[in-house]
Design a protein around this motif. Structure first.
Motif, PDB file in Angstrom:
ATOM      1  N   MET A 121       0.699  -1.231   0.136  1.00  0.00           N
ATOM      2  CA  MET A 121       0.121  -0.055   0.185  1.00  0.00           C
ATOM      3  C   MET A 121       0.666   1.315   0.027  1.00  0.00           C
ATOM      4  SD  MET A 121      -1.676   0.212   3.756  1.00  0.00           S
ATOM      5  CE  MET A 121      -0.540   0.293   5.268  1.00  0.00           C
ATOM      6  N   VAL A 122       1.926   1.438   0.750  1.00  0.00           N
ATOM      7  CA  VAL A 122       2.844   2.373   0.660  1.00  0.00           C
ATOM      8  C   VAL A 122       3.305   2.892  -0.713  1.00  0.00           C
ATOM      9  CG1 VAL A 122       4.923   3.623   1.650  1.00  0.00           C
ATOM     10  CG2 VAL A 122       3.285   2.243   3.076  1.00  0.00           C
ATOM     11  N   PRO A 123       4.134   1.670  -1.301  1.00  0.00           N
ATOM     12  CA  PRO A 123       4.657   2.065  -2.728  1.00  0.00           C
ATOM     13  C   PRO A 123       3.500   2.453  -3.757  1.00  0.00           C
ATOM     14  CG  PRO A 123       4.993  -0.229  -2.145  1.00  0.00           C
ATOM     15  CD  PRO A 123       4.554   0.635  -0.813  1.00  0.00           C
ATOM     16  N   MET A 128       0.784   6.340  -7.258  1.00  0.00           N
ATOM     17  CA  MET A 128      -0.430   6.876  -7.511  1.00  0.00           C
ATOM     18  C   MET A 128      -0.346   8.463  -7.280  1.00  0.00           C
ATOM     19  SD  MET A 128      -2.809   5.035  -8.873  1.00  0.00           S
ATOM     20  CE  MET A 128      -3.063   3.416  -8.863  1.00  0.00           C
ATOM     21  N   ALA A 129       0.307   9.013  -6.159  1.00  0.00           N
ATOM     22  CA  ALA A 129       0.306  10.400  -5.981  1.00  0.00           C
ATOM     23  C   ALA A 129       1.342  10.815  -7.088  1.00  0.00           C
ATOM     24  CB  ALA A 129       1.005  10.420  -4.558  1.00  0.00           C
ATOM     25  N   ASP A 130       2.494  10.258  -7.363  1.00  0.00           N
ATOM     26  CA  ASP A 130       3.366  10.734  -8.430  1.00  0.00           C
ATOM     27  C   ASP A 130       2.914  10.840  -9.674  1.00  0.00           C
ATOM     28  OD1 ASP A 130       5.216  11.079  -6.543  1.00  0.00           O
ATOM     29  OD2 ASP A 130       6.226   8.946  -6.988  1.00  0.00           O
ATOM     30  N   THR A 131       1.961  10.173  -9.979  1.00  0.00           N
ATOM     31  CA  THR A 131       1.084  10.263 -11.177  1.00  0.00           C
ATOM     32  C   THR A 131      -0.085  10.956 -11.369  1.00  0.00           C
ATOM     33  OG1 THR A 131       0.139   8.037 -10.904  1.00  0.00           O
ATOM     34  CG2 THR A 131       2.234   8.078 -12.021  1.00  0.00           C
ATOM     35  N   GLY A 132      -0.617  11.656 -10.271  1.00  0.00           N
ATOM     36  CA  GLY A 132      -1.728  12.239 -10.201  1.00  0.00           C
ATOM     37  C   GLY A 132      -2.926  11.586 -10.093  1.00  0.00           C
ATOM     38  N   LEU A 133      -2.949  10.405  -9.745  1.00  0.00           N
ATOM     39  CA  LEU A 133      -4.174   9.457  -9.848  1.00  0.00           C
ATOM     40  C   LEU A 133      -4.778   9.473  -8.414  1.00  0.00           C
ATOM     41  CD1 LEU A 133      -3.037   6.745 -11.894  1.00  0.00           C
ATOM     42  CD2 LEU A 133      -4.772   8.425 -12.473  1.00  0.00           C
ATOM     43  N   VAL A 134      -4.148  10.031  -7.618  1.00  0.00           N
ATOM     44  CA  VAL A 134      -4.986   9.987  -5.862  1.00  0.00           C
ATOM     45  C   VAL A 134      -6.100  11.057  -6.024  1.00  0.00           C
ATOM     46  CG1 VAL A 134      -4.689  10.726  -3.467  1.00  0.00           C
ATOM     47  CG2 VAL A 134      -2.848   9.458  -4.727  1.00  0.00           C
ATOM     48  N   ASP A 135      -7.250  10.666  -5.263  1.00  0.00           N
ATOM     49  CA  ASP A 135      -8.361  11.004  -5.187  1.00  0.00           C
ATOM     50  C   ASP A 135      -9.111  11.405  -6.593  1.00  0.00           C
ATOM     51  OD1 ASP A 135     -10.333  12.417  -3.632  1.00  0.00           O
ATOM     52  OD2 ASP A 135      -9.571  14.388  -3.785  1.00  0.00           O
ATOM     53  N   THR A 136      -8.768  10.316  -7.401  1.00  0.00           N
ATOM     54  CA  THR A 136      -9.401  10.389  -8.879  1.00  0.00           C
ATOM     55  C   THR A 136     -10.152   8.798  -9.136  1.00  0.00           C
ATOM     56  OG1 THR A 136      -7.658   9.451 -10.293  1.00  0.00           O
ATOM     57  CG2 THR A 136      -7.884  11.929  -9.795  1.00  0.00           C
ATOM     58  N   TYR A 137     -11.273   8.972  -9.719  1.00  0.00           N
ATOM     59  CA  TYR A 137     -12.054   7.451  -9.956  1.00  0.00           C
ATOM     60  C   TYR A 137     -10.868   6.789 -10.732  1.00  0.00           C
ATOM     61  CZ  TYR A 137     -16.225   9.856  -8.614  1.00  0.00           C
ATOM     62  OH  TYR A 137     -16.940  10.741  -7.760  1.00  0.00           O
ATOM     63  N   GLY A 139      -7.876   6.236 -10.667  1.00  0.00           N
ATOM     64  CA  GLY A 139      -6.746   5.838  -9.685  1.00  0.00           C
ATOM     65  C   GLY A 139      -7.328   4.661  -8.929  1.00  0.00           C
ATOM     66  N   LEU A 140      -8.741   4.868  -8.319  1.00  0.00           N
ATOM     67  CA  LEU A 140      -8.986   3.985  -7.644  1.00  0.00           C
ATOM     68  C   LEU A 140      -9.381   2.640  -8.242  1.00  0.00           C
ATOM     69  CD1 LEU A 140     -10.174   2.864  -4.801  1.00  0.00           C
ATOM     70  CD2 LEU A 140     -12.332   4.256  -5.184  1.00  0.00           C
ATOM     71  N   ILE A 141      -9.790   2.732  -9.488  1.00  0.00           N
ATOM     72  CA  ILE A 141     -10.216   1.649 -10.506  1.00  0.00           C
ATOM     73  C   ILE A 141      -8.968   0.812 -10.870  1.00  0.00           C
ATOM     74  CG2 ILE A 141     -10.917   1.099 -12.843  1.00  0.00           C
ATOM     75  CD1 ILE A 141     -12.873   3.582 -12.550  1.00  0.00           C
ATOM     76  N   LEU A 142      -7.771   1.680 -11.275  1.00  0.00           N
ATOM     77  CA  LEU A 142      -6.560   0.914 -11.296  1.00  0.00           C
ATOM     78  C   LEU A 142      -5.983   0.109 -10.129  1.00  0.00           C
ATOM     79  CD1 LEU A 142      -4.706   3.517 -13.711  1.00  0.00           C
ATOM     80  CD2 LEU A 142      -5.966   1.425 -14.241  1.00  0.00           C
ATOM     81  N   ALA A 143      -6.396   0.785  -8.719  1.00  0.00           N
ATOM     82  CA  ALA A 143      -5.805   0.024  -7.758  1.00  0.00           C
ATOM     83  C   ALA A 143      -6.455  -1.027  -7.276  1.00  0.00           C
ATOM     84  CB  ALA A 143      -5.925   1.088  -6.570  1.00  0.00           C
ATOM     85  N   TYR A 144      -7.817  -1.112  -7.791  1.00  0.00           N
ATOM     86  CA  TYR A 144      -8.856  -2.357  -7.596  1.00  0.00           C
ATOM     87  C   TYR A 144      -8.266  -3.552  -8.692  1.00  0.00           C
ATOM     88  CZ  TYR A 144     -12.214  -0.339  -4.404  1.00  0.00           C
ATOM     89  OH  TYR A 144     -12.629   0.363  -3.430  1.00  0.00           O
ATOM     90  N   ILE A 211      -8.364   0.128   0.652  1.00  0.00           N
ATOM     91  CA  ILE A 211      -7.736   0.839  -0.570  1.00  0.00           C
ATOM     92  C   ILE A 211      -8.629   2.009  -0.802  1.00  0.00           C
ATOM     93  CG2 ILE A 211      -7.732   0.595  -3.088  1.00  0.00           C
ATOM     94  CD1 ILE A 211      -7.458  -2.580  -2.479  1.00  0.00           C
ATOM     95  N   SER A 212      -9.676   2.111  -0.851  1.00  0.00           N
ATOM     96  CA  SER A 212     -10.496   3.402  -1.044  1.00  0.00           C
ATOM     97  C   SER A 212     -10.426   4.591  -0.050  1.00  0.00           C
ATOM     98  CB  SER A 212     -12.172   2.993  -0.919  1.00  0.00           C
ATOM     99  OG  SER A 212     -12.904   4.275  -0.855  1.00  0.00           O
ATOM    100  N   LEU A 213      -9.864   4.213   1.207  1.00  0.00           N
ATOM    101  CA  LEU A 213      -9.619   5.165   2.021  1.00  0.00           C
ATOM    102  C   LEU A 213      -8.322   6.036   1.868  1.00  0.00           C
ATOM    103  CD1 LEU A 213     -10.445   6.481   5.011  1.00  0.00           C
ATOM    104  CD2 LEU A 213      -8.815   4.684   6.211  1.00  0.00           C
ATOM    105  N   LEU A 214      -7.334   5.137   1.205  1.00  0.00           N
ATOM    106  CA  LEU A 214      -6.015   5.630   0.778  1.00  0.00           C
ATOM    107  C   LEU A 214      -6.317   6.345  -0.316  1.00  0.00           C
ATOM    108  CD1 LEU A 214      -3.881   2.662   1.598  1.00  0.00           C
ATOM    109  CD2 LEU A 214      -3.705   4.757   2.620  1.00  0.00           C
ATOM    110  N   MET A 215      -6.900   6.189  -1.355  1.00  0.00           N
ATOM    111  CA  MET A 215      -7.196   6.511  -2.677  1.00  0.00           C
ATOM    112  C   MET A 215      -8.040   7.603  -2.772  1.00  0.00           C
ATOM    113  SD  MET A 215      -4.917   4.902  -5.041  1.00  0.00           S
ATOM    114  CE  MET A 215      -3.606   4.952  -3.381  1.00  0.00           C
TER     115      MET A 215
END
Length: 275
Positions: A121-123, A128-137, A139-144, A211-215
């Motif tokens: 979860m940390v890496p 996700m933060a470096d690619t600007g995908l945090v707090d985006t739909y 980003g969460l879809i790709l994490a799932y 995952i949702s809480l982080l993203m």
């Protein structure tokens, strides 16, 4: 047979007790959701005096559960669709195509099943933060997809291996390309497995919290389970409204279990036997 009755009772009684233990929290939550605050404070275990549907309306509209529900629906729908597409294609390739490194890729998918999300979860959050995908739909879809794709690939590979190789050979002799075999033969034959795996993936994504809480740190982007957790602090003095939010989150999963029990059981046991 009369001789079998004691054995049946020995199995039926524990299962009945287990069923009651499982159902009671849901019944208790539904009962609390129908109470007023006064009724809950006076006796939380007593049956509700009247059905307070306005508690559900307050949780749905006033507490923002409608937005959370919509967020979860959009994310889960796209994540499951992408999981099934990639999982079915990878399962076909790993089960029927022979190429260099296919065994290593399959072993990598198996290894991914044993890696807890807490390890990555940390890496993952950093990427996700470096690619600007945090707090985006997306980003969460790709994490799932990253989290549940090994499971999907494993089950689809196991299913496709049960299909006779002669069917694939006959399709190739008829002039089908690899993509044609996948689209015309393997994909239709894989529908039962896709349905079972899709249901399980949907349950995994719908019930996810970590995952949702982080993203999704922003309140407007919260998914349903995170929204339910946020109600605990927002309505700490209004337990019936909080219980209504919990009930709203539980109803879709409950309906899924009631109407698709056989498919869920088939998905859980998929890959446990070799045809």
């Amino acid at each position: 047979m009369p001789g079998m009755r004691p054995a049946r009772w020995a199995a039926a009684v524990p299962m009945a007790v287990l069923a009651l233990v499982t159902v009671y929290p849901l019944l208790f939550t539904a009962n609390v959701a129908m109470k007023t605050r006064r009724e809950y404070v006076l006796d939380r275990f007593a049956p509700a005096g009247s059905l307070r549907w306005d508690n559900l309306a307050e949780a749905w509209a006033g507490a923002g559960m409608a937005r959370y529900f919509a967020n979860s629906f959009v994310v889960v729908a796209f994540a499951v669709a992408l999981l099934l597409l990639l999982g079915s294609m990878a399962g076909f390739a790993l089960s029927r195509l022979r190429f260099r490194g296919s065994s290593l890729i399959y072993l990598g998918c198996l290894a991914g099943l044993f890696v807890p999300f807490q390890v990555i979860m940390v890496p993952l959050t950093r990427i996700m933060a470096d690619t600007g995908l945090v707090d985006t739909y997306p980003g969460l879809i790709l994490a799932y997809v990253a989290q549940f794709l090994p499971f999907t690939v494993f089950l689809m590979t196991s299913h496709y291996r049960t299909i006779p190789a002669e069917i694939v050979d006959a399709a190739r002799i008829d002039g089908n390309t690899v993509y044609g075999v996948y689209r015309r033969i393997m994909l239709p034959l894989g529908v039962p497995a896709l349905l079972s795996v899709g249901i399980l993936d949907m349950l995994f994504c719908w019930n996810d919290v970590l995952i949702s809480l982080l993203m999704m740190p922003s309140p407007e982007h919260r998914t349903l389970m995170i929204g339910v957790n946020s109600l605990r602090g927002q309505y700490s003095d209004d337990i019936p409204t909080f219980a209504s939010g919990v009930l709203i989150a539980a109803v879709p999963v409950l309906m899924l279990y009631l109407f698709l029990q056989r498919q869920i059981a088939e998905g859980v046991t998929a890959g446990s036997t070799k045809g």
